[in-house]
Design an enzyme around this catalytic site. Sequence first.
Site, PDB file in Angstrom:
ATOM      1  N   GLY A 129       0.815  -1.211   0.000  1.00 16.00           N
ATOM      2  CA  GLY A 129       0.000   0.000   0.000  1.00 16.00           C
ATOM      3  C   GLY A 129       0.848   1.261   0.000  1.00 16.00           C
ATOM      4  N   THR A 141       1.556  -3.651  -7.490  1.00 20.43           N
ATOM      5  CA  THR A 141       2.650  -2.690  -7.636  1.00 20.43           C
ATOM      6  C   THR A 141       2.745  -2.183  -9.065  1.00 20.43           C
ATOM      7  OG1 THR A 141       3.903  -3.758  -5.856  1.00 20.43           O
ATOM      8  CG2 THR A 141       5.142  -2.384  -7.394  1.00 20.43           C
ATOM      9  N   THR A 143       6.290 -11.900  -8.450  1.00 24.78           N
ATOM     10  CA  THR A 143       5.247 -12.633  -7.743  1.00 24.78           C
ATOM     11  C   THR A 143       5.692 -14.068  -7.583  1.00 24.78           C
ATOM     12  OG1 THR A 143       3.024 -13.561  -7.910  1.00 24.78           O
ATOM     13  CG2 THR A 143       4.039 -12.856  -9.956  1.00 24.78           C
ATOM     14  N   ASP A 193       4.001 -16.445  -6.598  1.00 20.97           N
ATOM     15  CA  ASP A 193       2.928 -17.352  -7.009  1.00 20.97           C
ATOM     16  C   ASP A 193       2.893 -17.589  -8.513  1.00 20.97           C
ATOM     17  OD1 ASP A 193       2.177 -17.407  -4.384  1.00 20.97           O
ATOM     18  OD2 ASP A 193       0.398 -16.153  -4.628  1.00 20.97           O
ATOM     19  N   GLU A 223      -2.431 -22.305  -0.546  1.00 23.36           N
ATOM     20  CA  GLU A 223      -3.096 -21.519   0.507  1.00 23.36           C
ATOM     21  C   GLU A 223      -4.482 -21.019   0.119  1.00 23.36           C
ATOM     22  OE1 GLU A 223      -1.430 -17.598   1.326  1.00 23.36           O
ATOM     23  OE2 GLU A 223      -0.247 -17.748  -0.525  1.00 23.36           O
TER      24      GLU A 223
END
Length: 513
Positions: free
Chosen positions: A189, A216, A242, A244, A343
């Site tokens: 953020g 981002t 990333t 992921d 997850e």
Amino acid sequence: MGSSENAPTAKVSNGDAGYVLEDVPHFIDYIHDLPTYPNPLQTNPAYSVVKQYFVHEDDTVAQKIVTHKNSPRGTHFRRAGPRQKVYFESDEVHACIVTCGGLCPGLNTVIREIVCGLNYMYGVTKILGIDVVVANSSSQLLASSYQASYSCTYGGYRGFYSRNTIALTPKVVNDIHKRGGTILGTSRGGHDTSKIVDSIQDRGINQVYIIGGDGTQKGASVIFEEVRRRGLKVAVAGIPKTIDNDIPVIDKSFGFDTAVEEAQRAINAAHVEAESFENGVGLVKLMGRYSGFIALYATLASRDVDCCLIPESPFYLEGKGGLFEYMERRLKENGHMVIVLAEGAGQELLSESLLSMGQDASGNKLLQDVGLWMSHRIKDYFAKQDKIAINLKYIDPTYMIRAIPSNASDNVYCTLLAQSAVHGAMAGYTGFTVGLVNGRHTYIPFNRITERQNKVVITDRMWARLLSSTNQPSFLPPKDVAEARKEKGPATWLLDRSISMGNNHKPVDGNAN
């Protein structure tokens, strides 16, 4: 300086035989009569034996490489690399680097190679790292030694609001690739476009290198638009991060190979534990909030996994064809089993009250710990069964994986990404992200990598390979299977699945081998 008129969001040009170039912005699009200079690489000793210094201006890279003889040539991106002319003199460049979002293997390598690339290839000496000092440490301490604790700083977009920066030189960054994390600190953020561009303008920065994930990169796109609106000669370059691997278009993200490799350690530990006890069950939770690539590739690489559960493939626990029935069968056959769980998998199974957790500072949905929840459900289920008494071990290596340095493969990849970003900024390109497309480094418009998320396509052969490896059922309810069979794909189903499925998802390897 220059015009403040807004340019079209997309910069697209068309050619013969269905050729489409999705180009990236350039200074000359909004600043007129800019001088150019010979590229210093022409006199760089490192390039003295190179036969072809520069990338041709018309070189582009196809997004799809599997086609038919009558197929249109399709979408292309501009090939990355050094150009014959540059739009900055070496002593004119004042660059900055910022890291945002979560940690990922390779962050320090990218920082190092941007600094070394600017300095060694183009003679740039003014390079800043954006950070904020919040404890006893100072930016000078970090600049002189990398012994300072990461807890002393946080960076990210908030760092632009602070006057604290780190002067980065090849000497300062020499060994940082050997450690995990980021020397600049990071945060989520904190994006205030006007304040960030004010800071860039006030400090005289004219090259901004932004390392971060899709959130981002969305922020970087907005920064570029504001820079362009003000008519500033500031190159904004993104390096997508990333763990992921959920950024579209590109072949893979840096740090992904390292994450898959490190996940093997957790899976191996779970397998040893499960194999050592009667009816042993090893449950491993890996990263993958919305995309299950780490779980998929770690499972395929391991060969010790009996079941892999990812966000893209729904599953259910009880009843015929459910997870618990499969577990009972597997334990009776083998006496042990290993389950890998991304997850983001199974979130729909958690109660609605548990799901209402809001979002983090980056706008990502906060998820419940599905691994812990799953371990309790498995224990409760088998505790009620008189036939099988299980011994379950739950392993969550998430933060161990995020915090390690990148492996050899990712170090090379990070180097090429960083150098491609430097070449692009020096050549006057801006508002772009660097990325590997079909094995070639390219400059990609921000909008293409932020428009959606890359996800595992469970109708692809890659997912079928996993099911064949683990011998697990698909867990799709009979109703969903029937619906899937009703869908009619074209003869080139694997080639055109994105159209027929109504989405743009693609496998990580970019084709269906």
